[in-house]
Design an enzyme around this catalytic site. Structure first.
Site, PDB file in Angstrom:
ATOM      1  N   TYR A  53      67.405 -51.306 -13.638  1.00 52.47           N
ATOM      2  CA  TYR A  53      66.582 -50.612 -12.628  1.00 52.47           C
ATOM      3  C   TYR A  53      65.521 -49.722 -13.272  1.00 52.47           C
ATOM      4  O   TYR A  53      64.452 -49.530 -12.699  1.00 52.47           O
ATOM      5  CB  TYR A  53      67.461 -49.847 -11.638  1.00 52.47           C
ATOM      6  CG  TYR A  53      68.129 -50.813 -10.679  1.00 52.47           C
ATOM      7  CD1 TYR A  53      67.392 -51.405  -9.652  1.00 52.47           C
ATOM      8  CD2 TYR A  53      69.446 -51.193 -10.846  1.00 52.47           C
ATOM      9  CE1 TYR A  53      67.971 -52.334  -8.803  1.00 52.47           C
ATOM     10  CE2 TYR A  53      70.040 -52.116 -10.002  1.00 52.47           C
ATOM     11  CZ  TYR A  53      69.296 -52.683  -8.984  1.00 52.47           C
ATOM     12  OH  TYR A  53      69.864 -53.614  -8.153  1.00 52.47           O
ATOM     13  N   ARG A  56      62.722 -52.077 -13.773  1.00 56.89           N
ATOM     14  CA  ARG A  56      62.039 -52.385 -12.502  1.00 56.89           C
ATOM     15  C   ARG A  56      61.235 -51.186 -12.003  1.00 56.89           C
ATOM     16  O   ARG A  56      60.147 -51.346 -11.443  1.00 56.89           O
ATOM     17  CB  ARG A  56      63.063 -52.824 -11.443  1.00 56.89           C
ATOM     18  CG  ARG A  56      63.678 -54.187 -11.769  1.00 56.89           C
ATOM     19  CD  ARG A  56      64.514 -54.706 -10.638  1.00 56.89           C
ATOM     20  NE  ARG A  56      63.714 -55.010  -9.460  1.00 56.89           N
ATOM     21  CZ  ARG A  56      64.222 -55.170  -8.231  1.00 56.89           C
ATOM     22  NH1 ARG A  56      65.520 -55.034  -8.042  1.00 56.89           N
ATOM     23  NH2 ARG A  56      63.448 -55.466  -7.229  1.00 56.89           N
ATOM     24  N   ASP A  91      60.071 -51.342  -4.233  1.00 58.63           N
ATOM     25  CA  ASP A  91      58.893 -50.649  -4.767  1.00 58.63           C
ATOM     26  C   ASP A  91      58.293 -49.784  -3.660  1.00 58.63           C
ATOM     27  O   ASP A  91      58.685 -49.882  -2.494  1.00 58.63           O
ATOM     28  CB  ASP A  91      57.866 -51.664  -5.308  1.00 58.63           C
ATOM     29  CG  ASP A  91      57.292 -52.566  -4.208  1.00 58.63           C
ATOM     30  OD1 ASP A  91      56.676 -52.041  -3.257  1.00 58.63           O
ATOM     31  OD2 ASP A  91      57.447 -53.797  -4.299  1.00 58.63           O
ATOM     32  N   HIS A 106      66.570 -51.923   1.884  1.00 55.96           N
ATOM     33  CA  HIS A 106      67.361 -52.122   0.663  1.00 55.96           C
ATOM     34  C   HIS A 106      67.226 -50.955  -0.320  1.00 55.96           C
ATOM     35  O   HIS A 106      67.529 -51.108  -1.501  1.00 55.96           O
ATOM     36  CB  HIS A 106      66.952 -53.439  -0.021  1.00 55.96           C
ATOM     37  CG  HIS A 106      67.363 -54.652   0.760  1.00 55.96           C
ATOM     38  ND1 HIS A 106      66.874 -55.913   0.516  1.00 55.96           N
ATOM     39  CD2 HIS A 106      68.226 -54.798   1.791  1.00 55.96           C
ATOM     40  CE1 HIS A 106      67.415 -56.778   1.371  1.00 55.96           C
ATOM     41  NE2 HIS A 106      68.229 -56.124   2.156  1.00 55.96           N
ATOM     42  N   CYS A 117      79.146 -37.797  -4.171  1.00 60.93           N
ATOM     43  CA  CYS A 117      79.015 -36.964  -2.957  1.00 60.93           C
ATOM     44  C   CYS A 117      77.894 -37.437  -2.026  1.00 60.93           C
ATOM     45  O   CYS A 117      77.731 -36.891  -0.929  1.00 60.93           O
ATOM     46  CB  CYS A 117      78.789 -35.503  -3.339  1.00 60.93           C
ATOM     47  SG  CYS A 117      77.120 -35.161  -3.968  1.00 60.93           S
ATOM     48  N   CYS A 133      75.174 -34.664 -11.151  1.00 59.30           N
ATOM     49  CA  CYS A 133      74.569 -34.481  -9.825  1.00 59.30           C
ATOM     50  C   CYS A 133      74.246 -32.998  -9.649  1.00 59.30           C
ATOM     51  O   CYS A 133      75.088 -32.137  -9.934  1.00 59.30           O
ATOM     52  CB  CYS A 133      75.556 -34.944  -8.759  1.00 59.30           C
ATOM     53  SG  CYS A 133      75.086 -34.435  -7.090  1.00 59.30           S
ATOM     54  N   THR A 173      58.750 -63.486   2.438  1.00 59.24           N
ATOM     55  CA  THR A 173      60.204 -63.411   2.257  1.00 59.24           C
ATOM     56  C   THR A 173      60.808 -64.792   2.438  1.00 59.24           C
ATOM     57  O   THR A 173      60.381 -65.563   3.304  1.00 59.24           O
ATOM     58  CB  THR A 173      60.844 -62.357   3.193  1.00 59.24           C
ATOM     59  OG1 THR A 173      62.269 -62.403   3.042  1.00 59.24           O
ATOM     60  CG2 THR A 173      60.479 -62.567   4.644  1.00 59.24           C
ATOM     61  N   ASN A 198      53.404 -66.764   4.486  1.00 58.77           N
ATOM     62  CA  ASN A 198      54.189 -66.970   3.265  1.00 58.77           C
ATOM     63  C   ASN A 198      53.501 -67.968   2.343  1.00 58.77           C
ATOM     64  O   ASN A 198      52.673 -68.773   2.780  1.00 58.77           O
ATOM     65  CB  ASN A 198      55.576 -67.516   3.653  1.00 58.77           C
ATOM     66  CG  ASN A 198      56.674 -67.044   2.718  1.00 58.77           C
ATOM     67  OD1 ASN A 198      56.416 -66.471   1.668  1.00 58.77           O
ATOM     68  ND2 ASN A 198      57.911 -67.307   3.102  1.00 58.77           N
TER      69      ASN A 198
END
Ligand code: NAD
Length: 238
Positions: A53, A56, A91, A106, A117, A133, A173, A198
């Site tokens: 991640y 990304r 993004d 998402h 928590c 945290c 998509t 698309n």
């Protein structure tokens, strides 16, 4: 007042240089989905998940919104009805392109989430599993991303928007991941006119009233121009 509900997927960010999940040389091709996009994968190897991640997030921050993102922002500003974007993308190119009403079903690369928590805060460029945290001090930081097997965000608001939409448009998509893959059926059942934009027909193309094929940077600005010229998004030719 006409209500437009727009679902976007990886295809709208493809021309900004962010790979889709299906790209043969995309970032997903170098990682096992189960290892980096499931709660089990995170429990097994948090370092690998953070590395994935972080990469990304860096790619997303380096990317710029394209003509399709900008066109949807213009639609929100100038359409005399309501425009809501529901995106599967993590993004922030819709927001940086100027859109204000965006639901990230998402999650977002820009968020950090405490797995202990539930506290949320802005994501650092590099997430280290050891970072505590700020609220509960547990060292269980994770990206604020909805993984496979987890429940998508904002679903109550999305179901309500699907029931009320006059027009539903899906952009870039593949229609392979639920619940988003069922949105066209849901919207159509509630009376919406459905349009797919698309690069290639999705798995759910038969659920739409019209299909236009091409790159998002051409299709979306053209469609927005038509909508703003006619003052309506309903029942245009495919
Ligand atoms: P996808 O990669 O499955 O599909 C991308 C779609 O964009 C395709 O239909 C493709 O034809 C289209 N496209 C590509 N370039 C385009 C362009 N320039 N202009 C217009 N369209 C273009 O991505 P998705 O549908 O967003 O995936 C949905 C969700 O699935 C993601 O949010 C992710 O959470 C999850 N996911 C899917 C996979 C997978 O293998 N499909 C893998 C991991 C995660």
């Amino acid at each position: 007042m006409e209500k437009l509900l727009i679902l976007t997927g990886a295809g709208i960010s493809a021309e900004s240089g962010l790979g889709t999940f299906r790209d043969r040389d995309g970032i997903w091709s170098r990682y096992d989905l189960n290892a980096v996009a499931t709660p089990e994968g995170f429990a097994h190897n948090p370092l690998l998940v953070h590395e994935f991640y972080d990469a990304r997030r860096a790619a997303s921050r380096a990317a710029q919104p394209n003509a399709a993102h900008h066109a949807l922002a213009r639609l929100e500003r100038e359409f005399p009805g309501e425009v809501l974007i529901v995106t599967q993308n993590v993004d922030d190119l819709h927001e940086r392109g100027g859109s204000r009403r965006v639901l990230h079903m998402h999650g977002s690369l820009e968020g950090a989430l405490c797995a202990e928590c539930g506290h949320r805060w802005p994501a650092p460029a590099v997430m280290l599993a050891s970072v505590p945290c700020p609220v509960c001090s547990a060292s269980r930081i994770r990206p604020d991303i909805v993984w496979f097997g987890e429940y998508p965000y904002h679903m109550e608001e999305i179901w309500q928007a699907l029931r009320q939409a006059d027009v539903f448009v899906a952009i870039g998509t593949s229609g392979t991941v639920y619940p988003a893959a069922a949105f066209a059926q849901d919207a159509a059942r509630a009376g919406a006119w459905c349009l797919e934009l698309n690069a290639e027909a999705s798995a759910t193309a038969p659920d739409f009233d019209a299909l236009r094929l091409g790159p998002a940077t051409r299709l979306v600005p053209d469609w927005v121009n038509e909508v703003l010229t006619h003052g309506t998004a309903g029942k245009q030719p495919g």
